[in-house]
Each structure stands twice: as structure tokens, then as C-alpha cells.
Design a protein around this motif. Structure first.
Motif, PDB file in Angstrom:
ATOM      1  N   LEU A 103      -8.109  44.252  -7.782  1.00 48.62           N
ATOM      2  CA  LEU A 103      -7.538  45.285  -6.914  1.00 48.62           C
ATOM      3  C   LEU A 103      -7.484  44.654  -5.527  1.00 48.62           C
ATOM      4  O   LEU A 103      -8.517  44.472  -4.886  1.00 48.62           O
ATOM      5  CB  LEU A 103      -8.414  46.533  -6.929  1.00 48.62           C
ATOM      6  N   ILE A 135      -3.415  43.976  -9.088  1.00 43.49           N
ATOM      7  CA  ILE A 135      -2.884  45.256  -8.641  1.00 43.49           C
ATOM      8  C   ILE A 135      -2.946  45.280  -7.111  1.00 43.49           C
ATOM      9  O   ILE A 135      -4.018  45.128  -6.534  1.00 43.49           O
ATOM     10  CB  ILE A 135      -3.706  46.439  -9.201  1.00 43.49           C
ATOM     11  N   VAL A 180     -12.693  43.692  -6.430  1.00 45.06           N
ATOM     12  CA  VAL A 180     -12.092  44.530  -5.392  1.00 45.06           C
ATOM     13  C   VAL A 180     -12.034  43.692  -4.118  1.00 45.06           C
ATOM     14  O   VAL A 180     -13.065  43.196  -3.654  1.00 45.06           O
ATOM     15  CB  VAL A 180     -12.921  45.818  -5.149  1.00 45.06           C
ATOM     16  N   LEU A 214      -6.945  55.155 -10.851  1.00 50.07           N
ATOM     17  CA  LEU A 214      -7.797  53.986 -10.998  1.00 50.07           C
ATOM     18  C   LEU A 214      -8.466  53.969 -12.367  1.00 50.07           C
ATOM     19  O   LEU A 214      -8.495  52.945 -13.046  1.00 50.07           O
ATOM     20  CB  LEU A 214      -8.849  53.961  -9.886  1.00 50.07           C
ATOM     21  N   ILE A 274      -3.009  47.005  -3.588  1.00 51.28           N
ATOM     22  CA  ILE A 274      -3.406  48.283  -3.003  1.00 51.28           C
ATOM     23  C   ILE A 274      -3.301  48.096  -1.492  1.00 51.28           C
ATOM     24  O   ILE A 274      -3.880  47.164  -0.939  1.00 51.28           O
ATOM     25  CB  ILE A 274      -4.837  48.660  -3.407  1.00 51.28           C
TER      26      ILE A 274
END
Length: 139
Positions: free
Chosen positions: A65, A94, A21, A126, A96
Motif C-alpha cells: 500500500l 496499490i 504500508v 482495504l 494510495i
């Protein structure tokens, strides 16, 4: 006695993923990392582009992410550096972002992202993304 079809009895089996993340907001990155961990995945996080590059190369995540609007590198610059590395060839990136989807979705796809999701990402989306990767086709 009536028999139920086997498909009704099978529980969904999600593959455990390695997830990175990348988000510069501390509350957001911790919340998302905790959510990913609660879903049963292995997670690491980075709060800037420099850390994201280093961690991605060492951790070799299945999914990244990635916030588009980081203070040091944009998500576009990060994916440009990572997407062709052989050790990360399996990685799904991905995007975001709080940036307007209508302006950035196509740019994200052209840069190599699998998809673009506005912040905050819906936990069900998610879960689907990390579980079987089908969220993009269900939107």
C-alpha cells in the motif's frame, strides 16, 4: 428438517497476507498498519522511499500500500525500482494518495499499480483488497 445450502454455512476464509504500508505521515502509517494487523495480516511499514525499497526487498510482501507523494521518492519511482524484481513478481502494488484521483489514477495504472485509492482508504475496501483482491472490481 430443512437443510441449508453448503455455501451459506461456509465462512469466508481469507488468506493471510504480508503487507507493506508506505506512508510518510506517522499517524497515518501507524493507523493503517494497526488496521491491517487487526485484519489478521502480517504487516511492516516504511515512512520514506529509502526504507520502503529496503523493507520490500527483505520482507517480500504480497501487497504494498504505497503513498504516491513521499518526500524523498515518489511512489512512481519506488514501483519503477521494485516491480521487475523477481523476488517481488507476485507483489500487488496499490497506490494510495491524497492527490486527485482523476489526475493520478491512470498514471498509477500505467506505472504498474494494480489500482489507485484516495486517502483515507475505507476500511471495508482495504479488507476486501487484502482478503480476496476484489475491491477494484466492486468500486
Amino acid at each position: 428438517m430443512l437443510m441449508q445450502p453448503a455455501r451459506d454455512l461456509e465462512a469466508k476464509v481469507w488468506q493471510k497476507r504480508r503487507v507493506l504500508v508506505v506512508e510518510d505521515n506517522l499517524d497515518s502509517v501507524h493507523s493503517m498498519a494497526m488496521l491491517v494487523k487487526m485484519m489478521g495480516h502480517e504487516v511492516q511499514f516504511a515512512i520514506n522511499g529509502f526504507a520502503a525499497l529496503d523493507i520490500a526487498r527483505e520482507f517480500r510482501p504480497d501487497v504494498v500500500l504505497l503513498d504516491i507523494g513521499l518526500p524523498d521518492f515518489s511512489g512512481y519511482e519506488i514501483i519503477r525500482q521494485l516491480r521487475y524484481e523477481e523476488a517481488l513478481s507476485h507483489t500487488r502494488f496499490i497506490a494510495i494518495s491524497a492527490l486527485p484521483a482523476q489526475q493520478h489514477r491512470q498514471r498509477a495504472l500505467d506505472a504498474g499499480f494494480k489500482d489507485f485509492y484516495p486517502k483515507p482508504i475505507d476500511p471495508k475496501v482495504l479488507e476486501s483488497l487484502l482478503g480476496d483482491g476484489s475491491a477494484a472490481s466492486k468500486r
